[in-house]
Design an enzyme around this catalytic site. Structure first.
Site, PDB file in Angstrom:
ATOM      1  N   ASP A   1     -47.015 -22.363  29.100  1.00 47.20           N
ATOM      2  CA  ASP A   1     -45.606 -22.766  29.026  1.00 47.20           C
ATOM      3  C   ASP A   1     -45.271 -23.656  30.203  1.00 47.20           C
ATOM      4  O   ASP A   1     -46.020 -23.706  31.190  1.00 47.20           O
ATOM      5  CB  ASP A   1     -44.691 -21.522  29.003  1.00 47.20           C
ATOM      6  CG  ASP A   1     -43.401 -21.786  28.231  1.00 47.20           C
ATOM      7  OD1 ASP A   1     -42.876 -22.913  28.297  1.00 47.20           O
ATOM      8  OD2 ASP A   1     -42.913 -20.847  27.562  1.00 47.20           O
TER       9      ASP A   1
ATOM     10  N   TYR B   1     -35.962 -32.252  13.938  1.00 40.69           N
ATOM     11  CA  TYR B   1     -36.532 -30.910  14.099  1.00 40.69           C
ATOM     12  C   TYR B   1     -37.146 -30.461  12.768  1.00 40.69           C
ATOM     13  O   TYR B   1     -38.315 -30.059  12.708  1.00 40.69           O
ATOM     14  CB  TYR B   1     -35.433 -29.928  14.535  1.00 40.69           C
ATOM     15  CG  TYR B   1     -35.879 -28.496  14.572  1.00 40.69           C
ATOM     16  CD1 TYR B   1     -36.595 -28.003  15.658  1.00 40.69           C
ATOM     17  CD2 TYR B   1     -35.599 -27.630  13.510  1.00 40.69           C
ATOM     18  CE1 TYR B   1     -37.014 -26.681  15.682  1.00 40.69           C
ATOM     19  CE2 TYR B   1     -36.019 -26.312  13.531  1.00 40.69           C
ATOM     20  CZ  TYR B   1     -36.717 -25.841  14.620  1.00 40.69           C
ATOM     21  OH  TYR B   1     -37.143 -24.546  14.639  1.00 40.69           O
TER      22      TYR B   1
ATOM     23  N   LYS C   1     -41.148 -29.857  11.760  1.00 39.92           N
ATOM     24  CA  LYS C   1     -41.590 -28.543  11.278  1.00 39.92           C
ATOM     25  C   LYS C   1     -42.183 -28.633   9.869  1.00 39.92           C
ATOM     26  O   LYS C   1     -43.110 -27.902   9.532  1.00 39.92           O
ATOM     27  CB  LYS C   1     -40.418 -27.548  11.309  1.00 39.92           C
ATOM     28  CG  LYS C   1     -39.928 -27.220  12.721  1.00 39.92           C
ATOM     29  CD  LYS C   1     -41.012 -26.527  13.546  1.00 39.92           C
ATOM     30  CE  LYS C   1     -40.522 -26.046  14.890  1.00 39.92           C
ATOM     31  NZ  LYS C   1     -41.556 -25.330  15.658  1.00 39.92           N
TER      32      LYS C   1
END
Lengths: 115, 259
Positions: free
Chosen positions: B32, B154, B158
């Site tokens: 991360d 977005y 996806k």
């Protein structure tokens, strides 16, 4: 008459009022979306109707125009499915069995077809 | 016990999935930007290269699973970040550990979204990502796009991720690595906490049947359990699946899409 309540709810895009027109073990079929290149709609139960139309009303997936009530069971109108218009007719095929008159009935079975 | 690598596990679905996997006794490696076991910016090629090198150095004998979960929602961030992190941050990381997964006949899980079933995406953008995945050119193409339409990008990234999984999984499966996607509904995460008012109204109009009458936000554990399952050997027969973990939203709005 519940057909008026149904039309009023549709015109107001009020998904909760729409669901309130239907009894607990109801079904709602709409065979018009395939005319607009979309999946037809098969819903069972007022909660499903509530959620489905919450989604459709928000994202312009179902907008009713110029409704005409033809009888206590039928209404004629245009539906805009995300920009594609279909002339449609809704028919209440069954009311709730425990009502004493059509005035206090709920919809048990409704089918919308191309007019 | 296995070695499970997960990206974006410092918060949200990733953190909960890491917790579930640790409870099951696995070693979990969080990649991360902050608070990771490996800290790297997966929105950049340099960051991905660094993370991949670290993994190869630390686990030369292979890893059991890779969960590509790091992502960002639209609305406030540049479109280029959505494209780079969501799509390339997943596909490049997945492909970069393929050899490590192959050593242990492991599994890869990609986080998609149930927004792919709601018609919000742009198929031209998804097509660019899947068919001409040149990150530099695509990022240059979208650099001036208004972040206000981020939700469209977005959903497009996806959707492209889910289709990438479908396209790649037969070959990967034949080489001993399973590849699947999870398509979560709206989940209570830091991402959903910071939604704009119009985003919140839109979210509320995507009902979660199993949460009827409540706020339509799923808990991270509901998604984490599914991700942990798909990544595990218990899911050995599952490959190329886009698993909707959305409490029934997809079934509500797409009941006729049986296959």
């Amino acid at each position: 008459m519940v057909i008026s309540d149904f039309i009023n709810a549709m015109m107001a895009k009020d998904h909760e009022a729409l669901a309130a027109c239907f009894e607990e073990r109801c079904r709602f079929f709409d065979y018009c979306p395939s005319n607009a290149g979309r999946q037809n709609t098969f819903l069972f139960g007022p909660n499903a109707i509530n959620m489905y139309f919450h989604n459709k009303f928000m994202f312009n997936g179902f907008t009713m125009h110029d409704p005409r009530i033809l009888s206590d069971r039928t209404a004629n109108f245009f539906v805009d499915y995300n920009g594609i218009l279909v002339h449609a007719q809704a028919e209440i095929q069954n009311y709730s069995s425990n009502s004493t008159s059509l005035d206090d009935s709920l919809i048990k079975e409704m089918v919308i077809r191309p007019a | 016990m296995g070695v499970y690598v997960i990206t974006g596990a410092s918060s949200g679905i990733g953190a909960k999935t890491a917790e579930v996997l640790k409870e099951r006794g696995h070693e979990v490696v969080n990649i991360d930007l902050k608070d990771g076991d490996i800290e790297a910016n997966l929105a950049t090629r340099e960051g991905r290269d660094f993370a991949l090198k670290e993994l190869h150095d630390r686990y030369p004998d292979g890893i059991d699973a890779m969960i590509c979960n790091a992502g960002v929602s639209g609305g406030k961030v540049p479109i280029s970040l959505i494209v780079s992190l969501n799509y390339f941050g997943s596909t490049e990381m997945a492909q970069g550990v393929f050899d490590l997964l192959q050593k242990k006949r492991g599994s890869c899980v990609i986080t998609s979204s149930n927004s792919i079933a709601q018609g919000a995406m742009r198929m031209d953008v998804a097509g660019l990502l899947n068919n001409h995945p040149d990150e530099k050119r695509i990022v240059a193409l979208v650099k001036d796009v208004d972040p206000a339409v981020g939700h469209v990008y977005y959903a497009s990234t996806k959707y492209a991720l889910a289709r990438w999984v479908r396209r790649m999984s037969p070959e990967w499966g034949s080489r001993g690595v399973r590849l699947n996607a999870v398509a979560p509904g709206n989940v209570r995460t830091p991402m959903t906490k910071n939604m704009l008012p119009e985003q919140r109204r839109s979210m509320e109009a995507i009902p979660v049947p199993t949460h009827f009458g409540e706020e339509p936000l799923m808990e991270p554990i509901e998604i984490a359990n599914a991700m942990a399952f798909l990544a595990s050997p218990e899911a050995c027969g599952i490959n190329g699946v886009v698993l909707f973990v959305d409490g029934g939203t997809d079934a509500l709005v797409n009941s006729e899409k049986v296959y």
